[in-house]
Design an enzyme around this catalytic site. Structure first.
Site, PDB file in Angstrom:
ATOM      1  N   TYR A   9     -18.310 -13.118 -22.294  1.00 33.51           N
ATOM      2  CA  TYR A   9     -18.554 -12.078 -21.292  1.00 33.51           C
ATOM      3  C   TYR A   9     -17.326 -11.192 -21.121  1.00 33.51           C
ATOM      4  CZ  TYR A   9     -18.778  -9.870 -16.719  1.00 33.51           C
ATOM      5  OH  TYR A   9     -18.714  -8.948 -15.704  1.00 33.51           O
TER       6      TYR A   9
ATOM      7  N   ASP B 214     -11.017 -22.569 -13.972  1.00 31.67           N
ATOM      8  CA  ASP B 214     -10.931 -21.710 -12.791  1.00 31.67           C
ATOM      9  C   ASP B 214      -9.516 -21.156 -12.639  1.00 31.67           C
ATOM     10  OD1 ASP B 214     -13.533 -21.891 -12.057  1.00 31.67           O
ATOM     11  OD2 ASP B 214     -13.213 -23.115 -10.267  1.00 31.67           O
TER      12      ASP B 214
ATOM     13  N   THR C  97     -32.279  -9.924 -13.988  1.00 32.16           N
ATOM     14  CA  THR C  97     -31.582 -10.419 -12.797  1.00 32.16           C
ATOM     15  C   THR C  97     -31.777  -9.488 -11.603  1.00 32.16           C
ATOM     16  OG1 THR C  97     -29.547  -9.324 -13.541  1.00 32.16           O
ATOM     17  CG2 THR C  97     -29.812 -11.640 -14.120  1.00 32.16           C
TER      18      THR C  97
END
Length: 313
Positions: A144, A272, A37
């Site tokens: 994660y 979210d 990345t």
């Protein structure tokens, strides 16, 4: 910090490259990065006489060789994407947990003075007990987030067992120049800037009144420097302690660009978090209390994207 030798894993990435930019002014810097990345474009503007580059994955490269003679290690290499971690939790575990363990073992064996670990506010999950303090119960809701929590635990374990000084910095919503708007884990800010630059109306999921604790990347760099030179260990929130709604972003970006692009409102995305806000009182132990000017910092970020539109290609 001056006249030190330091290593930055993930040093070609968004945050890592800003850290390298600051460190190489007065120190010798070793970058460890596999270019998954990160990009060499992020440091192309720097003088390379004080920078060496070890291209490779932290799960495979000889980190003892990379860290030889280093005073400090700043560990930023990671799979930094919640969606990617959900899609491939085994790969996330390998990079973020086994990779972090490799970094700690090599740092220990090389006699490194301190490891600064880039953690994340994601470890708090959907905890709504705001503001979030370091005493708040961790509730990771993705591989994660879990991997970052385990990374923190490994850091503390190495401090307790092997006397390797470590510190974990829980970043909240970082933004700034060189952040990839196409990244799955990028802040909403580069997404909005990129959309408006491309003549597209930015999309806001939900009513836009959800809030975030945005922190400029230069403050993240300062926190890293203060953390590594302090005697403190453990976990620390790195944020501003101030909230900004998503609706407040678009007018500032429009004004900076001379545009008047109204956002499109879409259905809220599942999972979210509605609000995120840090308690930053503990970080004052690091002599870290950023002087925040969010509109100017946002404008500076917008100007960078305008001047570097080829960066997104």
């Amino acid at each position: 910090m001056k006249n030190k030798k330091v290593a930055v894993t993930g040093g070609l990435g968004f945050i890592g490259s800003h850290l390298v930019e600051r460190l190489c002014q007065d120190n010798e810097v070793v970058i460890v990065d596999n270019e998954t990345t990160g990009s060499i474009k992020n440091i192309k503007h720097l003088e390379f006489d004080k920078i060496s580059l070890d291209l490779g994955d932290i799960t495979e490269i000889d980190l003892v060789n990379s860290f030889e003679g280093c005073d400090y290690v700043f560990h930023h290499a990671a799979m930094a994407s919640v969606p990617a971690s959900v899609a491939d939790p085994i790969k996330c575990n390998l990079i973020n947990i086994t990779g972090t363990l490799n970094v700690l073992l090599a740092a220990r064996d090389c006699g490194v003075r301190k490891v600064v670990f880039a953690s994340s506010a994601a470890v708090y999950g959907d905890n709504t007990n705001l503001p979030l303090s370091e005493k708040t119960l961790l509730k990771p809701v993705s591989p994660y987030a879990l991997s970052k929590a385990v990374g923190e635990m490994y850091c503390q374990l190495f401090t307790d067992i092997y006397k390797l000084s470590t510190i974990s910095l829980r970043y909240f919503n970082v933004f700034g120049p060189r952040q990839d708007p196409n990244s799955q884990y990028a802040s909403v800010i580069p997404h909005f800037i990129s959309s408006i630059l491309n003549g597209e109306r930015p999309v806001i999921f939900g009513d836009g009144e959800q809030s975030r604790d945005f922190i400029y990347v230069k403050h993240i760099v300062e926190a890293n420097l203060r953390a590594c030179q302090s005697n403190h260990t453990g976990a620390y929130n790195i944020a501003t302690g101030k909230k900004t709604t998503i609706n407040q972003l678009v007018p500032v970006i429009n004004q900076t660009l001379g545009e008047d692009m109204d956002p499109i409102y879409d259905e809220p995305r599942p999972g979210d978090v509605k609000h995120s806000l840090a308690d930053i009182s503990k970080s004052e132990l690091l002599n870290f209390k950023p002087s925040i000017n969010f509109p100017d910092e946002l404008s500076e970020t917008v100007h960078w994207f305008v001047e570097n539109q080829e960066f997104k290609e």
